[in-house]
Design a protein around this motif. Structure first.
Motif, PDB file in Angstrom:
ATOM      1  N   GLU A   1      12.258   7.287   1.269  1.00 35.78           N
ATOM      2  CA  GLU A   1      13.465   8.120   1.244  1.00 35.78           C
ATOM      3  C   GLU A   1      14.306   7.837   0.001  1.00 35.78           C
ATOM      4  OE1 GLU A   1      11.663   8.198   5.073  1.00 35.78           O
ATOM      5  OE2 GLU A   1      12.335   6.443   3.948  1.00 35.78           O
ATOM      6  N   GLU A   2      14.411   6.563  -0.369  1.00 33.55           N
ATOM      7  CA  GLU A   2      15.156   6.216  -1.590  1.00 33.55           C
ATOM      8  C   GLU A   2      14.466   6.773  -2.828  1.00 33.55           C
ATOM      9  OE1 GLU A   2      17.332   2.006  -0.513  1.00 33.55           O
ATOM     10  OE2 GLU A   2      15.147   1.991  -0.770  1.00 33.55           O
ATOM     11  N   LEU A   3      13.144   6.597  -2.900  1.00 27.09           N
ATOM     12  CA  LEU A   3      12.404   7.144  -4.038  1.00 27.09           C
ATOM     13  C   LEU A   3      12.559   8.660  -4.105  1.00 27.09           C
ATOM     14  CD1 LEU A   3       9.158   5.006  -3.730  1.00 27.09           C
ATOM     15  CD2 LEU A   3      10.750   4.958  -5.658  1.00 27.09           C
TER      16      LEU A   3
ATOM     17  N   GLU B   1       8.224  13.357   2.349  1.00 25.77           N
ATOM     18  CA  GLU B   1       6.879  13.654   2.847  1.00 25.77           C
ATOM     19  C   GLU B   1       5.870  13.782   1.704  1.00 25.77           C
ATOM     20  OE1 GLU B   1       9.455  16.365   3.834  1.00 25.77           O
ATOM     21  OE2 GLU B   1      10.125  14.564   4.883  1.00 25.77           O
ATOM     22  N   GLU B   2       6.343  14.191   0.538  1.00 26.84           N
ATOM     23  CA  GLU B   2       5.455  14.346  -0.616  1.00 26.84           C
ATOM     24  C   GLU B   2       4.906  13.003  -1.094  1.00 26.84           C
ATOM     25  OE1 GLU B   2       6.889  16.898  -3.833  1.00 26.84           O
ATOM     26  OE2 GLU B   2       8.417  17.638  -2.438  1.00 26.84           O
ATOM     27  N   LEU B   3       5.552  11.924  -0.716  1.00 31.38           N
ATOM     28  CA  LEU B   3       5.151  10.597  -1.179  1.00 31.38           C
ATOM     29  C   LEU B   3       4.157   9.922  -0.249  1.00 31.38           C
ATOM     30  CD1 LEU B   3       8.633   9.319  -2.358  1.00 31.38           C
ATOM     31  CD2 LEU B   3       6.894  10.562  -3.643  1.00 31.38           C
ATOM     32  N   THR B   4       3.845  10.568   0.857  1.00 33.30           N
ATOM     33  CA  THR B   4       2.896   9.984   1.798  1.00 33.30           C
ATOM     34  C   THR B   4       1.580  10.743   1.822  1.00 33.30           C
ATOM     35  OG1 THR B   4       3.789  11.303   3.620  1.00 33.30           O
ATOM     36  CG2 THR B   4       4.732   9.104   3.293  1.00 33.30           C
ATOM     37  N   LYS B   5       1.488  11.798   1.053  1.00 36.00           N
ATOM     38  CA  LYS B   5       0.254  12.579   1.028  1.00 36.00           C
ATOM     39  C   LYS B   5      -0.839  11.806   0.312  1.00 36.00           C
ATOM     40  CE  LYS B   5       2.501  17.067   1.087  1.00 36.00           C
ATOM     41  NZ  LYS B   5       2.818  18.263   0.329  1.00 36.00           N
ATOM     42  N   LYS B   6      -2.005  11.840   0.887  1.00 31.33           N
ATOM     43  CA  LYS B   6      -3.163  11.201   0.272  1.00 31.33           C
ATOM     44  C   LYS B   6      -3.684  12.094  -0.851  1.00 31.33           C
ATOM     45  CE  LYS B   6      -3.813   7.938   3.501  1.00 31.33           C
ATOM     46  NZ  LYS B   6      -2.534   7.403   3.673  1.00 31.33           N
ATOM     47  N   PRO B   7      -4.152  11.513  -1.951  1.00 32.12           N
ATOM     48  CA  PRO B   7      -4.724  12.329  -3.017  1.00 32.12           C
ATOM     49  C   PRO B   7      -5.936  13.090  -2.497  1.00 32.12           C
ATOM     50  CG  PRO B   7      -4.473  10.035  -3.714  1.00 32.12           C
ATOM     51  CD  PRO B   7      -4.161  10.107  -2.258  1.00 32.12           C
ATOM     52  N   LYS B   8      -6.007  14.365  -2.872  1.00 32.25           N
ATOM     53  CA  LYS B   8      -7.132  15.194  -2.448  1.00 32.25           C
ATOM     54  C   LYS B   8      -8.029  15.465  -3.639  1.00 32.25           C
ATOM     55  CE  LYS B   8      -4.603  17.515   1.213  1.00 32.25           C
ATOM     56  NZ  LYS B   8      -4.084  18.762   1.708  1.00 32.25           N
TER      57      LYS B   8
ATOM     58  N   TYR C   1       1.992   6.368  -7.104  1.00 34.53           N
ATOM     59  CA  TYR C   1       0.897   7.224  -7.568  1.00 34.53           C
ATOM     60  C   TYR C   1       1.306   8.696  -7.477  1.00 34.53           C
ATOM     61  CZ  TYR C   1      -3.615   9.587  -7.675  1.00 34.53           C
ATOM     62  OH  TYR C   1      -4.645  10.443  -7.977  1.00 34.53           O
ATOM     63  N   SER C   2       1.890   9.082  -6.351  1.00 33.02           N
ATOM     64  CA  SER C   2       2.326  10.476  -6.162  1.00 33.02           C
ATOM     65  C   SER C   2       3.374  10.874  -7.193  1.00 33.02           C
ATOM     66  CB  SER C   2       2.889  10.674  -4.752  1.00 33.02           C
ATOM     67  OG  SER C   2       1.894  10.480  -3.784  1.00 33.02           O
TER      68      SER C   2
ATOM     69  N   THR D   1       0.832  -1.198   0.000  1.00 34.00           N
ATOM     70  CA  THR D   1       0.000   0.000   0.000  1.00 34.00           C
ATOM     71  C   THR D   1       0.869   1.251   0.000  1.00 34.00           C
ATOM     72  OG1 THR D   1      -1.705  -1.212   1.199  1.00 34.00           O
ATOM     73  CG2 THR D   1      -1.879   1.173   1.212  1.00 34.00           C
ATOM     74  N   ARG D   2       1.945   1.246   0.800  1.00 38.47           N
ATOM     75  CA  ARG D   2       2.868   2.384   0.849  1.00 38.47           C
ATOM     76  C   ARG D   2       3.516   2.612  -0.510  1.00 38.47           C
ATOM     77  NH1 ARG D   2       8.002   3.051   0.577  1.00 38.47           N
ATOM     78  NH2 ARG D   2       8.459   0.844   0.761  1.00 38.47           N
ATOM     79  N   VAL D   3       3.992   1.526  -1.116  1.00 38.97           N
ATOM     80  CA  VAL D   3       4.665   1.628  -2.412  1.00 38.97           C
ATOM     81  C   VAL D   3       3.691   2.127  -3.480  1.00 38.97           C
ATOM     82  CG1 VAL D   3       5.781   0.284  -4.252  1.00 38.97           C
ATOM     83  CG2 VAL D   3       6.434  -0.074  -1.869  1.00 38.97           C
TER      84      VAL D   3
END
Length: 121
Positions: free
Chosen positions: A92-94, A103-110, A34-35, A27-29
């Motif tokens: 962090e690697e991505l 932090e930009e990679l954990t934001k939920k789509p709005k 997606y982001s 789910t995290r990946v």
């Protein structure tokens, strides 16, 4: 621009939400990918079940699978070179590969929703 390719093992879906239990790592990946896709970055994900031709066509992936077998999956390529075998990249690697903040990679789509109550009569 960097190109990242993720070669997944055989599974029913890449999000981790199908089956008897949710896999938080998948789910995290999926969320991070997606982001990155929404930002226009070149990141692709191939699944052994759905994209066997992508595995067979890639010499680097074929070499790793011949040497280590299916337990080597997932295989992560950056600009056609294997950088990670047997586990998914961290946020962090991505972030480092694409020069963004983790932090930009954990934001939920709005999604913005507009409702006109006058139309409900």
């Amino acid at each position: 621009m960097r190109k990242v390719e993720i070669f997944d093992p055989a599974m029913c879906c890449s999000t981790g939400v199908c089956g008897p239990s949710v896999d938080p790592e998948l789910t995290r990946v999926a969320s991070a990918i997606y982001s990155l896709e929404k930002k226009g970055f070149d990141i692709k994900r191939y699944q052994l079940t759905n994209d066997p031709d992508k595995f067979a066509e890639n010499q680097e992936v074929t070499k790793i699978l011949n040497k280590k077998g299916p337990d080597a999956l997932p295989i992560i390529l950056v600009n056609d070179l294997a950088v990670k075998v047997g586990s998914y990249p961290t946020n962090e690697e991505l972030a480092e590969w694409f020069n963004v903040k983790a932090e930009e990679l954990t934001k939920k789509p709005k999604a913005r929703l507009s409702i006109n109550l006058d139309n409900l009569k």
